[in-house]
Design a protein around this motif. Structure first.
Motif, PDB file in Angstrom:
ATOM      1  N   ARG A 158       0.921  -1.017  -0.005  1.00 58.49           N
ATOM      2  CA  ARG A 158      -0.359   0.475  -0.351  1.00 58.49           C
ATOM      3  C   ARG A 158       1.410   0.818  -0.174  1.00 58.49           C
ATOM      4  NH1 ARG A 158      -5.019  -0.743   0.541  1.00 58.49           N
ATOM      5  NH2 ARG A 158      -5.751   1.390   1.503  1.00 58.49           N
ATOM      6  N   LYS A 159       0.759   2.545  -0.293  1.00 53.34           N
ATOM      7  CA  LYS A 159       2.056   3.680   0.467  1.00 53.34           C
ATOM      8  C   LYS A 159       0.548   4.837   0.474  1.00 53.34           C
ATOM      9  CE  LYS A 159      -0.648   5.336  -4.541  1.00 53.34           C
ATOM     10  NZ  LYS A 159      -0.596   6.113  -5.494  1.00 53.34           N
ATOM     11  N   TYR A 160       1.422   5.888   1.344  1.00 58.32           N
ATOM     12  CA  TYR A 160       0.881   6.295   1.702  1.00 58.32           C
ATOM     13  C   TYR A 160       0.530   7.621   0.978  1.00 58.32           C
ATOM     14  CZ  TYR A 160       3.011   4.665   6.316  1.00 58.32           C
ATOM     15  OH  TYR A 160       3.298   3.594   6.888  1.00 58.32           O
ATOM     16  N   GLU A 161      -0.888   8.607   1.343  1.00 57.43           N
ATOM     17  CA  GLU A 161      -0.603   9.543  -0.063  1.00 57.43           C
ATOM     18  C   GLU A 161       0.068  10.714   0.569  1.00 57.43           C
ATOM     19  OE1 GLU A 161      -5.103   9.915   0.757  1.00 57.43           O
ATOM     20  OE2 GLU A 161      -4.539  10.615   1.815  1.00 57.43           O
ATOM     21  N   GLN A 162       1.644  10.743   0.565  1.00 61.80           N
ATOM     22  CA  GLN A 162       2.541  11.738   0.610  1.00 61.80           C
ATOM     23  C   GLN A 162       3.579  10.836   1.404  1.00 61.80           C
ATOM     24  OE1 GLN A 162       2.667  14.380  -0.072  1.00 61.80           O
ATOM     25  NE2 GLN A 162       0.267  14.985  -0.870  1.00 61.80           N
ATOM     26  N   PRO A 163       4.679  11.076   0.968  1.00 62.24           N
ATOM     27  CA  PRO A 163       6.062   9.731   1.353  1.00 62.24           C
ATOM     28  C   PRO A 163       6.466   9.638   2.135  1.00 62.24           C
ATOM     29  CG  PRO A 163       6.311  11.642  -0.453  1.00 62.24           C
ATOM     30  CD  PRO A 163       5.369  11.958  -0.099  1.00 62.24           C
ATOM     31  N   TYR A 164       6.635   8.703   3.307  1.00 63.22           N
ATOM     32  CA  TYR A 164       6.596   8.703   4.565  1.00 63.22           C
ATOM     33  C   TYR A 164       7.269   9.239   5.380  1.00 63.22           C
ATOM     34  CZ  TYR A 164       7.016   5.674   8.961  1.00 63.22           C
ATOM     35  OH  TYR A 164       8.049   5.477  10.364  1.00 63.22           O
ATOM     36  N   LYS A 165       6.864   9.956   6.571  1.00 61.55           N
ATOM     37  CA  LYS A 165       7.867  10.809   7.065  1.00 61.55           C
ATOM     38  C   LYS A 165       7.539  10.783   8.563  1.00 61.55           C
ATOM     39  CE  LYS A 165       7.626  14.885   3.819  1.00 61.55           C
ATOM     40  NZ  LYS A 165       6.902  16.190   3.790  1.00 61.55           N
ATOM     41  N   SER A 166       6.396  10.323   8.582  1.00 63.34           N
ATOM     42  CA  SER A 166       6.435   9.871  10.923  1.00 63.34           C
ATOM     43  C   SER A 166       5.845   9.118  10.835  1.00 63.34           C
ATOM     44  CB  SER A 166       6.302  11.195  11.842  1.00 63.34           C
ATOM     45  OG  SER A 166       4.828  11.503  11.524  1.00 63.34           O
ATOM     46  N   ASP A 167       6.479   8.045  12.244  1.00 63.85           N
ATOM     47  CA  ASP A 167       5.214   7.185  12.651  1.00 63.85           C
ATOM     48  C   ASP A 167       3.451   7.285  12.508  1.00 63.85           C
ATOM     49  OD1 ASP A 167       7.153   5.464  12.851  1.00 63.85           O
ATOM     50  OD2 ASP A 167       8.223   5.671  14.777  1.00 63.85           O
ATOM     51  N   TYR A 168       3.807   9.024  12.613  1.00 64.48           N
ATOM     52  CA  TYR A 168       2.090   9.176  12.699  1.00 64.48           C
ATOM     53  C   TYR A 168       1.740   8.714  11.587  1.00 64.48           C
ATOM     54  CZ  TYR A 168       3.791  10.866  17.381  1.00 64.48           C
ATOM     55  OH  TYR A 168       5.048  10.531  18.475  1.00 64.48           O
ATOM     56  N   GLN A 169       1.714   9.182  11.166  1.00 64.58           N
ATOM     57  CA  GLN A 169       1.088   8.304   9.600  1.00 64.58           C
ATOM     58  C   GLN A 169       0.445   7.002   9.577  1.00 64.58           C
ATOM     59  OE1 GLN A 169       5.104  10.531   7.131  1.00 64.58           O
ATOM     60  NE2 GLN A 169       2.923  10.053   5.641  1.00 64.58           N
ATOM     61  N   THR A 170      -1.287   6.820   8.909  1.00 69.12           N
ATOM     62  CA  THR A 170      -1.521   6.347   9.649  1.00 69.12           C
ATOM     63  C   THR A 170      -2.438   6.188   7.793  1.00 69.12           C
ATOM     64  OG1 THR A 170      -3.227   7.260   9.954  1.00 69.12           O
ATOM     65  CG2 THR A 170      -2.013   5.975  11.419  1.00 69.12           C
ATOM     66  N   LYS A 171      -2.804   7.160   7.370  1.00 70.93           N
ATOM     67  CA  LYS A 171      -3.592   7.280   6.253  1.00 70.93           C
ATOM     68  C   LYS A 171      -3.029   6.348   4.553  1.00 70.93           C
ATOM     69  CE  LYS A 171      -7.578   9.567   3.864  1.00 70.93           C
ATOM     70  NZ  LYS A 171      -8.401  10.509   4.057  1.00 70.93           N
ATOM     71  N   THR A 172      -3.169   5.176   4.056  1.00 71.51           N
ATOM     72  CA  THR A 172      -2.663   4.587   2.990  1.00 71.51           C
ATOM     73  C   THR A 172      -3.655   4.365   1.575  1.00 71.51           C
ATOM     74  OG1 THR A 172      -3.045   2.104   3.736  1.00 71.51           O
ATOM     75  CG2 THR A 172      -0.920   3.245   4.640  1.00 71.51           C
ATOM     76  N   VAL A 173      -3.505   3.916   0.928  1.00 68.91           N
ATOM     77  CA  VAL A 173      -4.154   3.366  -0.232  1.00 68.91           C
ATOM     78  C   VAL A 173      -3.673   2.639  -1.408  1.00 68.91           C
ATOM     79  CG1 VAL A 173      -5.432   6.439  -0.571  1.00 68.91           C
ATOM     80  CG2 VAL A 173      -3.399   5.649  -1.731  1.00 68.91           C
ATOM     81  N   GLU A 174      -4.932   2.154  -2.273  1.00 68.37           N
ATOM     82  CA  GLU A 174      -4.049   0.785  -2.733  1.00 68.37           C
ATOM     83  C   GLU A 174      -3.061   1.198  -3.678  1.00 68.37           C
ATOM     84  OE1 GLU A 174      -6.967  -1.266  -4.733  1.00 68.37           O
ATOM     85  OE2 GLU A 174      -8.679  -2.102  -2.901  1.00 68.37           O
ATOM     86  N   SER A 175      -1.835   0.394  -3.884  1.00 68.95           N
ATOM     87  CA  SER A 175      -1.280   0.584  -4.930  1.00 68.95           C
ATOM     88  C   SER A 175      -0.545  -1.399  -5.198  1.00 68.95           C
ATOM     89  CB  SER A 175       0.232   0.654  -4.119  1.00 68.95           C
ATOM     90  OG  SER A 175       1.619   0.522  -4.451  1.00 68.95           O
ATOM     91  N   SER A 176      -0.019  -0.625  -6.394  1.00 68.43           N
ATOM     92  CA  SER A 176       0.654  -2.062  -7.147  1.00 68.43           C
ATOM     93  C   SER A 176       1.835  -2.603  -6.774  1.00 68.43           C
ATOM     94  CB  SER A 176       0.241  -1.470  -8.916  1.00 68.43           C
ATOM     95  OG  SER A 176       1.521  -0.753  -9.723  1.00 68.43           O
ATOM     96  N   ALA A 177       2.822  -1.252  -6.359  1.00 67.71           N
ATOM     97  CA  ALA A 177       3.396  -2.246  -5.762  1.00 67.71           C
ATOM     98  C   ALA A 177       3.752  -3.463  -5.184  1.00 67.71           C
ATOM     99  CB  ALA A 177       4.281  -1.316  -4.674  1.00 67.71           C
ATOM    100  N   LYS A 178       4.951  -4.246  -4.850  1.00 60.92           N
ATOM    101  CA  LYS A 178       5.524  -5.352  -4.841  1.00 60.92           C
ATOM    102  C   LYS A 178       6.982  -5.530  -4.134  1.00 60.92           C
ATOM    103  CE  LYS A 178       2.016  -7.602  -7.832  1.00 60.92           C
ATOM    104  NZ  LYS A 178       2.087  -8.978  -8.915  1.00 60.92           N
ATOM    105  N   LEU A 179       6.761  -6.840  -3.038  1.00 62.55           N
ATOM    106  CA  LEU A 179       7.774  -6.752  -2.508  1.00 62.55           C
ATOM    107  C   LEU A 179       8.331  -8.229  -2.396  1.00 62.55           C
ATOM    108  CD1 LEU A 179       9.120  -4.835   0.214  1.00 62.55           C
ATOM    109  CD2 LEU A 179       9.714  -8.031   0.459  1.00 62.55           C
TER     110      LEU A 179
END
Length: 227
Positions: free
Chosen positions: A180-201
């Motif tokens: 999944r991905k954050y709506e903005q690039p990850y910056k802090s542990d307080y970010q929680t809102k994510t959206v679907e993503s086609s990325a894979k690991l």
């Protein structure tokens, strides 16, 4: 008689004072002393990738350039809620990439099967992945296939590959986590809102992170062929 009563009163007061002092002391004891005698996580989360501080892992970008990740931090601790934590950081000097791996587990297990439920959260740029134990994942997917079901909620974001090749090296028992991905690039542990993503690991317990595919089709992958 008066002296006896006075001495008795002093003795009672002293006893009460001692009890109060003990009570105050017990409430201020660090909780980790009551939870466990060690803060170190064991099992899949600890074994994943063999990531020891100072270790260097060669990687290759889909554009062709070579670089390396170094394990710059490896931190074990236990919190006040008796939860064990293991945080690991992988960084490359150029290009500037950073991958954070965080594991959390309870102090005690009811049985050995509980250890197979361990997972690792990986954050890379704006992407976030949940890496389930490949051993457990393989068993769950086998049960799903045997029952004729397409998926279950707890494995919809994961799949399993018996064998694959990456940069000339074959890897067995590979798991794939959908990101999944954050709506903005990850910056802090307080970010929680994510959206679907086609990325894979793509990952494996022994080697760790094998490949990360991003939404634009580019990827970074382990490059052990020349190691």
């Amino acid at each position: 008689m008066m002296k006896f009563c006075t001495k008795s009163l002093l003795l009672i007061c002293s006893t009460l004072g001692l009890l109060c002092a003990c009570s105050e002391k017990s409430t201020t004891e660090p909780n980790f002393q009551k939870c466990s005698d060690t803060s170190k996580i064991k099992g899949y989360q600890a074994d994943f990738g063999g990531y020891k501080e100072g270790k260097t892992i060669p990687f290759k970008h889909s554009d062709g350039y070579l670089f390396s990740f170094a394990v710059t931090d490896r931190d074990n601790f236990i919190d006040d809620a008796c939860q064990k934590h293991l945080n690991t950081t992988l960084e490359s000097a150029y290009p500037i990439y950073s991958i954070s791996l965080s594991a959390e587990t309870t102090t005690f297990y009811y049985n050995e099967d509980d250890k197979l439920n361990q997972s690792i959260t990986v954050k890379f740029g704006q992407y976030i992945f949940s890496l389930r134990n490949p051993e457990r994942l393989e068993k769950e997917l086998a049960l799903i296939n045997a029952d004729g079901k397409d998926s279950l909620a707890y494995v919809r974001d994961s799949s399993y590959i018996e064998k694959m090749e990456i940069n000339g090296v074959a890897y067995a028992d590979v798991a794939v986590a959908k990101g999944r991905k954050y709506e903005q690039p990850y910056k802090s542990d307080y970010q929680t809102k994510t959206v679907e993503s086609s990325a894979k690991l793509y990952y494996q317990t022994k080697t760790g992170i094998l490949k990360i595919e991003m939404e634009d089709g580019s990827y970074i992958a382990i490059n052990e062929e020349d190691d």
